[in-house]
Design a protein around this motif. Structure first.
Motif, PDB file in Angstrom:
ATOM      1  N   PRO A  76     -16.699 -13.157  22.340  1.00 45.38           N
ATOM      2  CA  PRO A  76     -16.168 -12.268  21.353  1.00 45.38           C
ATOM      3  C   PRO A  76     -15.414 -12.945  19.881  1.00 45.38           C
ATOM      4  O   PRO A  76     -14.999 -13.992  20.363  1.00 45.38           O
ATOM      5  CB  PRO A  76     -15.294 -11.586  21.975  1.00 45.38           C
ATOM      6  N   SER A  77     -15.669 -12.347  18.809  1.00 42.56           N
ATOM      7  CA  SER A  77     -15.194 -12.832  17.580  1.00 42.56           C
ATOM      8  C   SER A  77     -13.584 -12.737  17.676  1.00 42.56           C
ATOM      9  O   SER A  77     -12.816 -13.628  17.078  1.00 42.56           O
ATOM     10  CB  SER A  77     -15.664 -12.219  16.628  1.00 42.56           C
ATOM     11  N   ASN A  78     -12.873 -12.029  18.240  1.00 43.70           N
ATOM     12  CA  ASN A  78     -11.567 -11.548  18.251  1.00 43.70           C
ATOM     13  C   ASN A  78     -11.257 -10.771  19.662  1.00 43.70           C
ATOM     14  O   ASN A  78     -12.082  -9.716  20.057  1.00 43.70           O
ATOM     15  CB  ASN A  78     -11.043 -10.793  17.225  1.00 43.70           C
ATOM     16  N   PRO A  79     -10.439 -11.282  20.292  1.00 41.63           N
ATOM     17  CA  PRO A  79     -10.202 -10.534  21.784  1.00 41.63           C
ATOM     18  C   PRO A  79      -9.725  -9.024  21.607  1.00 41.63           C
ATOM     19  O   PRO A  79     -10.085  -8.040  22.221  1.00 41.63           O
ATOM     20  CB  PRO A  79      -9.184 -11.171  22.574  1.00 41.63           C
ATOM     21  N   LEU A  80      -8.642  -8.769  20.530  1.00 41.38           N
ATOM     22  CA  LEU A  80      -8.184  -7.481  20.436  1.00 41.38           C
ATOM     23  C   LEU A  80      -9.292  -6.531  19.834  1.00 41.38           C
ATOM     24  O   LEU A  80      -9.635  -5.464  20.429  1.00 41.38           O
ATOM     25  CB  LEU A  80      -7.005  -7.298  19.476  1.00 41.38           C
ATOM     26  N   TYR A  82      -5.106 -13.862  24.372  1.00 39.50           N
ATOM     27  CA  TYR A  82      -4.159 -14.621  23.693  1.00 39.50           C
ATOM     28  C   TYR A  82      -4.515 -14.359  22.390  1.00 39.50           C
ATOM     29  O   TYR A  82      -5.418 -14.864  21.587  1.00 39.50           O
ATOM     30  CB  TYR A  82      -4.443 -16.204  24.084  1.00 39.50           C
ATOM     31  N   LEU A  83      -3.357 -13.876  21.697  1.00 45.25           N
ATOM     32  CA  LEU A  83      -3.533 -13.221  20.413  1.00 45.25           C
ATOM     33  C   LEU A  83      -3.123 -14.086  19.370  1.00 45.25           C
ATOM     34  O   LEU A  83      -3.283 -13.808  17.960  1.00 45.25           O
ATOM     35  CB  LEU A  83      -2.837 -11.809  20.193  1.00 45.25           C
ATOM     36  N   ALA A  84      -2.148 -15.056  19.625  1.00 49.75           N
ATOM     37  CA  ALA A  84      -1.610 -16.229  18.706  1.00 49.75           C
ATOM     38  C   ALA A  84      -2.661 -16.907  18.162  1.00 49.75           C
ATOM     39  O   ALA A  84      -3.583 -17.283  18.573  1.00 49.75           O
ATOM     40  CB  ALA A  84      -0.661 -17.145  19.527  1.00 49.75           C
ATOM     41  N   LEU A 136     -11.665 -13.360  12.808  1.00 47.12           N
ATOM     42  CA  LEU A 136     -12.960 -13.170  13.564  1.00 47.12           C
ATOM     43  C   LEU A 136     -13.710 -14.635  13.559  1.00 47.12           C
ATOM     44  O   LEU A 136     -13.936 -15.329  12.468  1.00 47.12           O
ATOM     45  CB  LEU A 136     -13.943 -12.285  12.806  1.00 47.12           C
ATOM     46  N   LEU A 137     -13.992 -15.335  14.601  1.00 47.02           N
ATOM     47  CA  LEU A 137     -14.453 -16.451  14.792  1.00 47.02           C
ATOM     48  C   LEU A 137     -15.575 -16.329  15.699  1.00 47.02           C
ATOM     49  O   LEU A 137     -15.770 -16.090  16.628  1.00 47.02           O
ATOM     50  CB  LEU A 137     -13.425 -17.518  15.648  1.00 47.02           C
ATOM     51  N   TYR A 138     -16.819 -16.820  15.025  1.00 45.46           N
ATOM     52  CA  TYR A 138     -18.044 -16.887  15.388  1.00 45.46           C
ATOM     53  C   TYR A 138     -18.357 -18.153  16.215  1.00 45.46           C
ATOM     54  O   TYR A 138     -18.927 -19.100  15.145  1.00 45.46           O
ATOM     55  CB  TYR A 138     -19.079 -16.177  14.579  1.00 45.46           C
ATOM     56  N   TYR A 139     -18.146 -18.552  17.164  1.00 48.97           N
ATOM     57  CA  TYR A 139     -18.675 -20.032  17.595  1.00 48.97           C
ATOM     58  C   TYR A 139     -20.096 -20.126  17.986  1.00 48.97           C
ATOM     59  O   TYR A 139     -20.752 -19.079  18.548  1.00 48.97           O
ATOM     60  CB  TYR A 139     -17.910 -20.219  18.901  1.00 48.97           C
ATOM     61  N   LEU A 140     -20.762 -21.187  17.402  1.00 51.89           N
ATOM     62  CA  LEU A 140     -22.191 -21.304  17.847  1.00 51.89           C
ATOM     63  C   LEU A 140     -22.161 -22.646  18.784  1.00 51.89           C
ATOM     64  O   LEU A 140     -21.436 -23.541  18.656  1.00 51.89           O
ATOM     65  CB  LEU A 140     -22.825 -21.555  16.494  1.00 51.89           C
ATOM     66  N   LYS A 141     -23.424 -22.776  18.946  1.00 54.27           N
ATOM     67  CA  LYS A 141     -23.914 -23.825  19.713  1.00 54.27           C
ATOM     68  C   LYS A 141     -23.789 -25.237  19.098  1.00 54.27           C
ATOM     69  O   LYS A 141     -24.243 -25.226  17.759  1.00 54.27           O
ATOM     70  CB  LYS A 141     -25.421 -23.749  20.227  1.00 54.27           C
ATOM     71  N   THR A 142     -23.452 -26.184  19.448  1.00 51.15           N
ATOM     72  CA  THR A 142     -22.985 -27.372  18.863  1.00 51.15           C
ATOM     73  C   THR A 142     -23.681 -28.448  19.423  1.00 51.15           C
ATOM     74  O   THR A 142     -23.761 -29.585  19.068  1.00 51.15           O
ATOM     75  CB  THR A 142     -21.464 -27.508  18.674  1.00 51.15           C
ATOM     76  N   GLU A 143     -24.347 -28.562  20.740  1.00 51.91           N
ATOM     77  CA  GLU A 143     -24.895 -29.665  21.327  1.00 51.91           C
ATOM     78  C   GLU A 143     -26.017 -30.367  20.172  1.00 51.91           C
ATOM     79  O   GLU A 143     -26.690 -29.685  19.673  1.00 51.91           O
ATOM     80  CB  GLU A 143     -25.557 -29.363  22.605  1.00 51.91           C
ATOM     81  N   ALA A 144     -25.989 -31.651  20.297  1.00 52.81           N
ATOM     82  CA  ALA A 144     -26.943 -32.281  19.636  1.00 52.81           C
ATOM     83  C   ALA A 144     -28.459 -31.931  20.038  1.00 52.81           C
ATOM     84  O   ALA A 144     -28.886 -31.577  21.197  1.00 52.81           O
ATOM     85  CB  ALA A 144     -26.910 -33.837  19.853  1.00 52.81           C
TER      86      ALA A 144
END
Length: 846
Positions: free
Chosen positions: A188-192, A220-222, A248-256
């Motif tokens: 999720p981009s943001n838990p709340l 964890y909202l901090a 809003l954080l959009y994590y993407l795949k980073t493995e080589a």
């Protein structure tokens, strides 16, 4: 930066040269025979004699010495084909300390804490930065804990998750394909926001902060919710009454591999489309700003290219200044074209130096080509001024070989000492802990060697050829034998400007030399002026020392982008609303520990308590797997002190840019009886704060020591060396202090400028102090006036040409280039002030 300590004695003794083809005696040798020396000259005299021979050879064969450097430039210039065009520059590698503690900590984490992120992604366990896109949404009306505000934020979130890029063969790269996943679902981009999206009837009046428990799951909202206004305490948390910002954080795949490449393509598409997305949504209640893991890199590269027009403007301004400052109404002695060739010679040195370094495989960084150009343009032309000045003190009656031999013998020590010192200054920068600075120093030092070589060959040869023009023009423009005889128009054009003819027996005296001799010198040596200068210096040094204690350390990496970049408002919003909570720090036990041992656990818990008591740590958001595991064992009635039970029940459990935070946490970890390590991926960048001051002090001390040793060897007078060393220290203190007043941090960029400052302060002060101690005038005031009359104008030319060369950077849109301008401007002003005002006055006191 090539104005060396002049070997010019009183002017009258410099013009008598022997006629014929034999080598004339140098003015220096005449000096030695006329008056006793109080100093040694084991290097000075042989060097002057060697240059006298070189000048004779250059004057004898000017075309050879002109063409050989050009051929060499053409050959070495082919090395520019190795100039990287599309290679991505690693900012971490170039702008963070080499061998920093954080990098060693990261290697330890990577070796001992491998994780499979394909289905259980956890950013708190990552040792390096992952691919991500970040959006900060700020409510411009009420608190974002409102259905209307959350609806608009949710619209943004939905559009981003529906965004897709186009890959090879026109395949679609969807967010769901490249997102980091936890148990098969995109993180999720943001838990709340995620909790609200799952239940639009969520009671927003009972949200707690910094931890929010929703359906038995702690969120964890901090760091994800900012601009908070908290209410009453409920356990370890507070009731969240208001909030202004959401991340809003959009994590993407980073493995080589392919996944990483697809993630980067999606990010680039995100950057290209975000402005259009924002317009299409027509947001009314929120403001959004954005950033990605690729933004610093891309914006830095784009910013570097924006200074290209300034690059060309600086070239034009320096050429114009060189031409104007060397202009003479005397049509024979005019040196406009010689000055233009001097600038071209410096440009040839840049091409040769760059080509050679690229041929040998020296790594290239963007900042080198931008900053190095300005440095070369302002440093490379300074030898020209002193060589032209010496040439104009020769007699037109002498042949070219004799005149150039005389010029070379006069400037031998001057240009050699300044070239050696400048090269040493840059090569000492190789000791720094920043690769970008190392490469800059290597390229610059090597190119300065070419500047020196080309000045004594290519430029000297052109002076010889121009000397032949002087002879031809003088012959053509002599007064006609009969009144009706006139000089042809062609001859006049060849000798433009055709305003006047010089006397053959006289040497040329520039009006500025007369100004320093007849006006500035006498004024400066008056009692009233000396008193004012002393007061001015006291004010200068006191202000500088105060400023030194106000200087901030470290390079804020946002400053690598231009002022109008989209990342600037992002960091501004983040600093205003989301700066209360910094990075989550890992605490790692670095050696084997018997966790089932009660006393070992007590020691570990004490260390943890010490870390939690730090002012930089919020104990409410501490995560410790051991505490959760012990609670689980106690609830299940198992013996936590039994080794077999402890191990058999063990399952898999998961997760400031302030220097003092780094120091304090590391200090607490070191004092712990249990071997601990604290780490976060951001520490890689924080480590610059721990080494920048040490690097700067070390480089300044080493470079200053090298200057002192060189001055003792090549300036045979101890008093002169002491005054030069005093000037170096004084200018460095001044520049460092006034950096604080001009909002310049002590970072890798300003550090190299401070090292450059050593060379300039050495040059300016060495000229005047050596001319003073070499003067045969009876009184100290007369010695000062003579020193200023001989070298005041070349020093001023050097300072002004440098300021002109870098002043265009004041219009740059990026901090990194404005910093070059600010520090170089301070160096020039303070260096010239010491060389032309402070040192001349202080010499009269001693």
């Amino acid at each position: 930066m090539s104005l060396g300590p002049s070997k010019v004695a009183p002017e009258a003794g410099l013009e008598a040269e022997a006629h014929g083809d034999s080598l004339p005696a140098t003015p220096l040798e005449n000096q030695l025979s006329e008056r006793p020396r109080r100093d040694t000259n084991c290097l000075e005299v042989p060097l002057s004699r060697a240059f006298r021979r070189l000048g004779w050879e250059v004057g004898s064969h000017p075309w050879i010495f002109l063409l050989v450097p050009m051929v060499l430039t053409a050959a070495l210039g082919t090395g520019l084909i190795y100039l990287p065009k599309y290679e991505e520059e690693n900012l971490e590698e170039q702008y963070t300390p080499i061998g920093s503690l954080a990098k060693a900590e990261r290697r330890f984490v990577q070796e001992h804490f491998t994780a499979n992120d394909s289905n259980r992604f956890s950013v708190s366990r990552k040792s390096t930065e992952v691919n991500f896109a970040s959006i900060l949404a700020v409510s411009i009306t009420t608190s974002l804990l409102d259905q209307t505000i959350l609806s608009e934020i949710s619209k943004v979130d939905d559009v981003i998750q529906d965004l897709y890029a186009t890959g090879e063969n026109r395949t679609q790269i969807r967010y769901s394909q490249v997102c980091a996943k936890y148990q098969g679902v995109c993180v999720p981009s943001n838990p709340l926001l995620s909790a609200w999206q799952m239940n639009r009837n969520l009671d927003l009046r009972n949200i707690t902060f910094p931890i929010y428990n929703h359906m038995g799951q702690p969120f964890y909202l901090a760091g994800t919710i900012g601009g908070t206004f908290l209410g009453e305490r409920t356990g370890m948390n507070h009731l969240l009454l208001e909030a202004k910002a959401m991340r809003l954080l959009y994590y993407l795949k980073t493995e080589a591999g392919e996944d990483n490449e697809l993630s980067k393509k999606w990010l680039i598409h995100f950057l290209n489309q975000f402005s259009n997305i924002e317009k299409s949504l027509a947001l009314k209640n929120i403001q959004v700003v954005y950033f990605t893991s690729m933004s610093r890199q891309l914006e830095f590269e784009a910013t570097s290219m924006t200074v290209t027009p300034l690059f060309h403007l600086a070239s034009l301004l320096i050429i114009l200044f060189a031409i104007i400052s060397c202009y003479r109404c005397d049509c024979v002695r005019n040196k406009m074209w010689v000055a233009a060739i001097g600038v071209i010679s410096a440009a040839l040195a840049v091409v040769s130096g760059f080509g050679l370094m690229l041929y040998v495989g020296m790594p290239f960084v963007i900042i080198v080509i931008v900053s190095l150009f300005f440095l070369k343009q302002v440093l490379g032309v300074d030898d020209m001024f002193i060589m032209i000045s010496a040439w104009q003190k020769t007699s037109l009656m002498d042949n070219i070989k004799q005149r150039l031999s005389s010029v070379y013998s006069k400037v031998a020590v001057s240009i050699t000492i300044t070239s050696i010192t400048n090269v040493l200054v840059f090569y000492t920068g190789i000791m720094t802990s920043f690769r970008s600075v190392q490469y800059l120093c290597i390229y610059t030092g090597t190119t300065l060697l070419f500047c020196y070589f080309y000045n004594i060959t290519c430029f000297g040869a052109f002076m010889a050829l121009d000397g032949k023009r002087e002879v031809v023009c003088l012959r053509w423009l002599k007064k006609p034998a009969t009144p009706d005889q006139k000089c042809s128009s062609f001859k006049k054009y060849c000798c433009l400007p055709c305003d006047s003819l010089p006397e053959e027996q006289e040497t040329d005296v520039h009006p500025m030399n007369l100004f320093f001799r007849d006006y500035f010198g006498p004024f400066l040596t008056s009692t009233e002026s000396k008193f004012f200068v002393v007061l001015l210096y006291i004010l200068y040094i006191v202000s500088s020392i105060y400023g030194c204690f106000q200087v901030q350390e470290g390079l804020d990496l946002r400053n690598l982008a231009s002022d109008d970049s989209y990342i600037t408002p992002y960091f501004n919003v983040e600093e205003e609303y989301l700066s209360d909570y910094g990075p989550r720090v890992m605490v790692i036990v670095t050696e084997t520990l018997d966790y089932w041992d009660k006393y070992a656990r007590q020691k570990l818990e004490k260390c943890l308590a010490d870390l939690e008591n730090s002012v930089y740590v919020d104990k409410n958001v501490t995560e410790f797997w051991l505490q959760e595991y012990l609670q689980y064992m106690e609830n299940s009635g198992q013996d936590v002190n039994d080794k077999n039970t402890f191990i058999n029940s063990l399952g898999i459990s998961s997760s400031t840019n302030k220097k003092m935070m780094l120091f304090q946490l590391r200090g607490i970890a070191e004092k712990c009886e249990i071997p601990l390590m604290v780490y976060n991926q951001a520490f890689i960048y924080f480590d610059q704060y721990t080494v920048i001051l040490e690097n700067t002090v070390r480089n300044v001390i080493v470079a200053s020591s090298a200057m002192f040793i060189v001055s003792l060897l090549l300036i045979p007078h101890p008093l002169c060396s002491l005054w030069v060393t005093f000037a170096i220290a004084s200018v460095i203190v001044g520049v460092t202090g006034f950096m604080a007043f001009w909002n310049v941090n002590l970072d890798s960029i300003s550090m190299i400028n401070l090292v450059i400052c050593i060379g300039f302060s050495f040059d300016f002060s060495a000229h005047i102090s050596y001319a003073f101690v070499s003067s045969s005038k009876p009184s100290v005031n007369e010695k000062t006036i003579e020193a200023l009359s001989l070298l005041g104008y070349p020093v001023l030319q050097s300072a002004v040409s440098t300021v002109i060369g870098v002043c265009v950077l004041s219009a740059a849109k990026a901090y990194i280039f404005r910093t070059f301008f600010k520090i170089m401007f301070l160096v020039m002003v303070f260096g010239a002030a010491h060389g032309l005002i402070f040192i001349p006055v202080f010499l009269t006191f001693f």
